[in-house]
Scaffold this motif. Structure first.
Motif, short mmCIF file in Angstrom:
data_model
loop_
_atom_site.label_atom_id
_atom_site.label_comp_id
_atom_site.label_asym_id
_atom_site.label_seq_id
_atom_site.Cartn_x
_atom_site.Cartn_y
_atom_site.Cartn_z
N GLY A 262 0.80 -1.22 0.00
CA GLY A 262 0.00 0.00 0.00
C GLY A 262 0.83 1.27 0.00
O GLY A 262 0.37 2.31 -0.48
N HIS A 263 2.03 1.22 0.51
CA HIS A 263 2.88 2.42 0.52
C HIS A 263 3.36 2.76 -0.88
O HIS A 263 3.62 1.87 -1.71
N LEU A 264 3.45 4.04 -1.14
CA LEU A 264 3.85 4.53 -2.46
C LEU A 264 5.33 4.85 -2.56
O LEU A 264 5.82 5.18 -3.64
N SER A 265 6.03 4.77 -1.42
CA SER A 265 7.46 5.05 -1.42
C SER A 265 8.10 4.28 -0.27
O SER A 265 7.43 3.46 0.38
N GLY A 266 9.37 4.53 -0.03
CA GLY A 266 10.10 3.80 0.98
C GLY A 266 9.50 3.97 2.37
O GLY A 266 8.96 5.01 2.73
N ILE A 267 9.61 2.91 3.18
CA ILE A 267 9.08 2.90 4.55
C ILE A 267 10.23 3.12 5.51
O ILE A 267 11.24 2.39 5.46
N TYR A 268 10.06 4.14 6.40
CA TYR A 268 11.15 4.52 7.30
C TYR A 268 10.88 4.16 8.76
O TYR A 268 11.81 4.20 9.57
N ALA A 269 9.64 3.83 9.13
CA ALA A 269 9.33 3.58 10.53
C ALA A 269 8.24 2.52 10.63
O ALA A 269 7.38 2.39 9.73
N LEU A 270 8.28 1.79 11.76
CA LEU A 270 7.33 0.71 11.97
C LEU A 270 7.12 0.55 13.46
O LEU A 270 8.07 0.68 14.26
N ALA A 271 5.87 0.29 13.88
CA ALA A 271 5.56 0.11 15.31
C ALA A 271 4.36 -0.81 15.45
O ALA A 271 3.43 -0.78 14.63
N LEU A 272 4.39 -1.62 16.53
CA LEU A 272 3.29 -2.53 16.86
C LEU A 272 2.50 -1.97 18.03
O LEU A 272 3.07 -1.40 18.97
N HIS A 273 1.19 -2.13 17.95
CA HIS A 273 0.34 -1.72 19.07
C HIS A 273 0.52 -2.73 20.21
O HIS A 273 0.56 -3.95 19.98
N PRO A 274 0.62 -2.29 21.46
CA PRO A 274 0.90 -3.23 22.56
C PRO A 274 -0.25 -4.17 22.90
O PRO A 274 -0.01 -5.26 23.43
N THR A 275 -1.50 -3.78 22.63
CA THR A 275 -2.65 -4.62 23.03
C THR A 275 -3.52 -5.04 21.86
O THR A 275 -4.27 -6.01 21.98
N LEU A 276 -3.45 -4.36 20.74
CA LEU A 276 -4.27 -4.70 19.58
C LEU A 276 -3.42 -5.36 18.51
O LEU A 276 -2.20 -5.13 18.43
N ASP A 277 -4.06 -6.17 17.68
CA ASP A 277 -3.37 -6.79 16.55
C ASP A 277 -3.30 -5.80 15.40
O ASP A 277 -3.89 -5.98 14.33
N VAL A 278 -2.57 -4.74 15.65
CA VAL A 278 -2.49 -3.62 14.69
C VAL A 278 -1.02 -3.28 14.49
O VAL A 278 -0.24 -3.23 15.44
N LEU A 279 -0.67 -3.00 13.26
CA LEU A 279 0.68 -2.60 12.87
C LEU A 279 0.59 -1.23 12.19
O LEU A 279 -0.29 -1.01 11.35
N VAL A 280 1.49 -0.33 12.54
CA VAL A 280 1.51 1.03 11.97
C VAL A 280 2.85 1.21 11.27
O VAL A 280 3.93 0.98 11.86
N THR A 281 2.80 1.64 10.02
CA THR A 281 4.01 1.91 9.24
C THR A 281 3.91 3.30 8.63
O THR A 281 2.81 3.80 8.36
N ALA A 282 5.06 3.91 8.38
CA ALA A 282 5.09 5.27 7.80
C ALA A 282 6.40 5.43 7.05
O ALA A 282 7.39 4.74 7.33
N GLY A 283 6.41 6.40 6.13
CA GLY A 283 7.62 6.60 5.34
C GLY A 283 7.59 7.85 4.51
O GLY A 283 7.03 8.88 4.89
N ARG A 284 8.17 7.74 3.33
CA ARG A 284 8.40 8.91 2.49
C ARG A 284 7.14 9.42 1.82
O ARG A 284 7.14 10.53 1.28
N ASP A 285 6.06 8.66 1.82
CA ASP A 285 4.82 9.14 1.21
C ASP A 285 4.00 10.02 2.16
O ASP A 285 2.86 10.37 1.85
N SER A 286 4.58 10.37 3.33
CA SER A 286 4.02 11.36 4.27
C SER A 286 2.72 10.91 4.92
O SER A 286 1.97 11.74 5.42
N VAL A 287 2.43 9.61 4.92
CA VAL A 287 1.23 9.10 5.58
C VAL A 287 1.64 7.93 6.47
O VAL A 287 2.65 7.25 6.22
N ALA A 288 0.83 7.72 7.52
CA ALA A 288 0.99 6.54 8.38
C ALA A 288 -0.17 5.61 8.10
O ALA A 288 -1.34 6.01 8.11
N ARG A 289 0.15 4.35 7.85
CA ARG A 289 -0.88 3.37 7.49
C ARG A 289 -1.03 2.37 8.62
O ARG A 289 -0.03 1.85 9.15
#
Length: 338
Positions: A262-289
């Motif tokens: 889904g990202h349109l450019s390179g991904i620079y950061a990644l984090a997992l939610h501590p209690t939910l089965d959710v993953l957050v990624t962000a990068g050069r496309d200026s959005v967090a998914r």
């Protein structure tokens, strides 16, 4: 040539002379304790010369009235009659009439100076600063904390820096080498038994934390690895790189089991939610998914930054997602509202 001073400039400085004289007297009385001559004589001498020259230039030619306007018996010595003036000029030339005129000019100048001196003394008494009284009030203010704020002399408190407690020097336990490029990401397993490292050489290495030995090398990215996260709820390792790929590694089989696109450019950061089965990624496309780990579906797109997002943090309490960007802003996101 120095610029000529006008009468307006002279008048504007007249009120400063009493203050200058009183300041000089107060300074000498405070530090020497004896009376010393002030600059009054020099000021009066300069004023005498100025007034005398102005008197000659503007009023000397009009001191003698014409014959038709002169009184018969004038008690004023300044009003000289024309015959007497003619006689003086005939017998003695210009010398005697000049002496007589200068004498009268000096008398007039002296009268003007006497008036100025009296006016200056009156102004000095009016504006006199009680120096000794101010010194006494300042001394009392230093001893009495209840004195008004305007009369207190504030003393600077001595600053004592806080000294840190001494501890033994830190010692380097181990240096681990194995990558052939910059190491851009690290993640420690929640059980504190091993950790993972991601590098520009496009590999992910698993290291034993106690011995520092290499356990495993994972390959699959085609660009530098920029983000790693180990799940505390599942045996999964998540990685993200500049190849726009987010991979989910099963640590039991050491294989990729899911990929998130889904990202349109390179991904620079990644984090997992501590209690939910959710993953957050962000990068050069200026959005967090926000991704659902199980279904690989994109849950939210957190748009708002105007630059590359370089870091992402997730937490259990609100705000649950915090992002930092190269646009010099930090944004706090509410997952419930999206």
């Amino acid at each position: 040539m120095a610029p000529a001073h006008t009468d307006g400039e002279d008048a504007s400085h007249d009120h400063l002379q009493p203050l200058v004289q009183s300041t000089v007297r107060a300074t000498h009385s405070l530090f020497s304790g004896t009376s010393v001559p002030t600059q009054t004589d020099a000021l009066l001498s300069s004023q005498r010369q100025k007034i005398s020259s102005k008197y000659r230039a503007e009023y000397l030619s009009s001191r003698v009235l014409p014959r038709s306007m002169q009184p018969t018996d004038s008690p004023n010595p300044l009003l000289l009659t024309a015959p007497r003036q003619t006689k003086l000029l005939t017998q003695n030339g210009h010398a005697e009439i000049t002496v007589c005129s200068l004498t009268n000019v000096e008398d007039e100048v002296q009268k003007v100076l006497d008036g100025l001196a009296g006016r200056q003394r009156a102004q000095a008494k009016k504006h006199k600063v009680p120096t000794r009284e101010l010194v006494r009030m300042a001394a009392e203010a230093t001893r009495d904390d209840s004195a008004p704020a305007g009369q207190q002399i504030v003393r600077k408190r001595t600053y004592e820096p806080v000294r840190p407690e001494w501890h033994a020097p830190w010692k380097l336990m181990r240096v681990i080498s194995g990558h052939i490029g910059w190491v851009r990401a690290l993640a420690v397993e929640p059980g504190n038994r091993w950790f993972a490292s991601g590098s520009v050489d496009r590999t992910i290495k698993i290291w034993d934390l106690a011995s520092g030995t290499l356990r495993l090398t994972l390959t699959g990215h085609v660009s530098p690895v920029r983000g790693l996260a180990v799940s505390s709820r599942h045996p999964y390792l998540f990685s993200a790189g500049e190849d726009k790929q987010v991979k989910c590694w099963d640590l039991e089989t050491n294989k990729v089991v899911r990929q998130y696109h889904g990202h349109l450019s390179g991904i620079y950061a990644l984090a997992l939610h501590p209690t939910l089965d959710v993953l957050v990624t962000a990068g050069r496309d200026s959005v967090a998914r926000v991704w659902d780990i199980r279904t690989k579906q994109q849950v939210h797109v957190l748009a708002g930054h105007r630059g590359t997002i370089a870091s992402v943090v997730c937490q259990d309490a609100d705000p649950q997602v915090i992002t930092g960007s190269m646009d010099s802003t930090v944004r706090l996101w509410d997952l419930a509202a999206g």
